[in-house]
Design an enzyme around this catalytic site. Structure first.
Site, short mmCIF file in Angstrom:
data_model
loop_
_atom_site.label_atom_id
_atom_site.label_comp_id
_atom_site.label_asym_id
_atom_site.label_seq_id
_atom_site.Cartn_x
_atom_site.Cartn_y
_atom_site.Cartn_z
N ARG A 100 1.41 -0.99 -0.11
CA ARG A 100 0.26 0.22 -0.25
C ARG A 100 1.11 1.28 -0.06
O ARG A 100 0.17 2.22 -0.64
CB ARG A 100 -0.58 0.27 0.84
N TYR B 191 -15.89 15.34 -15.83
CA TYR B 191 -16.23 14.30 -16.78
C TYR B 191 -17.17 14.13 -15.52
O TYR B 191 -16.80 15.11 -14.06
CB TYR B 191 -15.27 13.70 -15.64
N ASP C 178 -7.63 17.92 -15.77
CA ASP C 178 -7.43 16.32 -15.90
C ASP C 178 -6.98 16.22 -16.81
O ASP C 178 -7.79 17.15 -18.23
CB ASP C 178 -8.43 15.49 -15.57
N LYS D 12 -7.79 4.71 -19.20
CA LYS D 12 -8.32 5.29 -20.89
C LYS D 12 -6.69 5.39 -21.26
O LYS D 12 -5.95 3.69 -21.87
CB LYS D 12 -8.61 6.36 -20.47
C1 PLP Z 1 -11.78 12.65 -18.32
C2 PLP Z 1 -12.18 11.62 -16.90
N1 PLP Z 1 -11.45 11.58 -16.31
C3 PLP Z 1 -11.43 11.06 -14.51
C4 PLP Z 1 -12.34 10.23 -14.99
C5 PLP Z 1 -12.37 8.79 -13.77
O1 PLP Z 1 -10.96 7.67 -14.03
P1 PLP Z 1 -11.73 6.37 -13.20
O2 PLP Z 1 -13.08 5.26 -13.65
O3 PLP Z 1 -10.38 5.93 -13.85
O4 PLP Z 1 -12.38 6.29 -12.09
C6 PLP Z 1 -12.74 9.35 -15.97
C7 PLP Z 1 -13.73 8.14 -16.81
O5 PLP Z 1 -13.95 8.60 -17.75
C8 PLP Z 1 -13.03 10.42 -17.34
O6 PLP Z 1 -12.91 10.16 -18.52
#
Ligand code: PLP
Length: 416
Positions: free
Chosen positions: A82, A135, A207, A232
């Site tokens: 961890r 998101y 992000d 992703k």
């Molecule tokens: C732009 C963006 N940020 C964060 C996330 C969250 O990621 P996770 O699904 O790996 O928790 C997503 C998920 O689709 C996303 O599209």
């Protein structure tokens, strides 16, 4: 795009005392490009019996010498997965080098990284300025944190987002951006937002999931922290969940300082992530091409109200994209005339593109954001954010561009 060679990373170790550990990885020359860095950027033969591919240290705990406190500074003594794990460090080092940060930390998902950052960096009463086109999960998190922890959130709509100087106030402590945004792909001026945030002493978090660090490097544009859903494009094969935070060493030390939030990346997922990262440059180059080819091919189709693609149909956003992105990525959103029934007919007619949420993988995906990423939002909220009932988000993979164009245009023909 040549990445500068920042200081070699050190292992997290005991971040409270910030020990000066020796570099874990062999330094690369400062002149190497992105793809070279991804292939060679985490060499550590001393620990791995000379293995070219770093092994999976699938262990929760490690034998450590009785003189642990002195020995850990050699960079090859671990305590507990961890806290630190050599496989995870490989993927962290690749992402750190890619974004040009001093340190990267990996989490169990993108939301794990985002929640660790926000929960660590904010205190009650400290204002957040955030786009309301983020998101859906990040919107939900901030929407929950506001009342839960007494954190005022100033939501910024797309129509106001072009004047960051008038939105960031002396009480703002943190600004949260995405560019391009999910799912309607607006482009925001990261450098200008960074200047506005820094003028009042606030942090800028970006992000960078949609753009990927191959196309855009927010730290070089002034951002303080870059976040990723590494689920992703970074992983790239739709077979793992992971999140990343990258930035300056002292800022990373403030995030989950005692490793107690618990959103850690498992060694096997870290191995898959490091493996996926090696081909990121090639994959993103093809996704950039597929995004452009599809956006061009479907523009003007009679089934469509509008095509969303970074910079398309907006000269100001186009100029920003040209300045801060080296490629536009493989995300395209299609606004179908006739709303949800027609969007569903379009999805049913697809023969290659999977109907699935998520993005950035080798296979192309199509989904309806109102039912997937933004399913918790009311019809009015969706409309305000430009997410119409007939909006279909495409994540283009690495297939042959002409096959994707054919599949998508045939499905559009069928939908009308
Ligand atoms: C732009 C963006 N940020 C964060 C996330 C969250 O990621 P996770 O699904 O790996 O928790 C997503 C998920 O689709 C996303 O599209």
């Amino acid at each position: 795009m040549n990445a500068p060679d920042p200081d070699p990373a050190t292992s997290p170790g005991d971040r409270k005392k910030a020990p000066a550990r020796r570099p874990l990885f062999e330094a690369l020359p400062g002149w190497v490009g992105v793809s070279t860095r991804l292939v060679h950027g985490a060499r550590r033969p001393d620990l791995n019996a000379g293995a070219v591919v770093a092994p999976i240290y699938q262990t929760t705990t490690f034998h450590y010498p009785a003189d642990y406190s002195e020995a850990r500074d050699t960079g090859s003594v671990y305590l507990y997965t961890r806290v630190d794990n050599p496989t995870r460090e490989v993927a962290e080092e690749l992402i750190r080098g890619l974004e040009g940060g001093e340190r990267a930390r990996l989490y169990g998902s993108g939301m794990g990284a985002i929640s660790a950052a926000l929960l660590s960096l904010l205190r009650p009463g400290e204002e957040v300025v955030a786009l309301d086109t983020l998101y859906g999960g990040t919107l939900d998190l901030l929407g929950w944190m506001g009342p839960q922890f007494g954190i005022p959130v100033r939501w910024v709509s797309e129509s106001h987002a072009r004047e960051p100087e008038s939105l960031v106030t002396p009480s703002t402590r943190l600004v949260f951006l995405e560019s391009p945004t999910n799912p309607v792909l607006h482009v925001h001026d990261i450098q200008r937002w960074a200047e506005a945030a820094h003028r009042v002493g606030a942090l800028l978090l970006v992000d960078n999931t949609f753009a990927t660090p191959v196309n855009q490097r927010p730290l070089a544009l002034g951002a303080d922290l870059v976040l990723h859903s590494a689920t992703k494009a970074l992983g790239g094969h739709a077979d793992l969940l992971a999140g990343a935070a990258v930035g300056a060493d002292d800022l990373l030390r403030r995030i989950d300082p005692h490793d107690t939030l618990g959103s850690v990346l498992d060694p096997f997922a870290a191995f898959l992530l490091a493996r996926g990262l090696r081909t990121l440059g090639l994959r993103v180059a093809r996704q950039n091409e597929n995004g452009r080819r599809v956006a061009e091919a479907v523009s003007g189709h009679r089934a469509l109200e509008r095509v969303h693609y970074p910079g398309l149909n907006d000269p100001e956003e186009e100029a920003i994209a040209l300045r801060q992105m080296t490629g536009r990525g493989g995300m395209v959103a299609l606004d179908l005339k006739g709303g949800l029934p027609v969007a569903r007919r379009f999805l049913r007619a697809l023969r290659l593109v999977h109907v699935a949420s998520s993005l950035g993988s080798v296979e192309s995906l199509a989904s309806i954001p109102g039912e997937t990423s933004h399913r918790h939002h009311s019809a009015e909220e969706l409309a305000r954010r430009g997410i119409s009932p007939g909006l279909v988000r495409l994540s283009l993979g690495i297939e042959d561009p002409e096959d994707l164009v054919r599949d998508l245009t045939e499905a559009l023909d069928h939908a009308t």
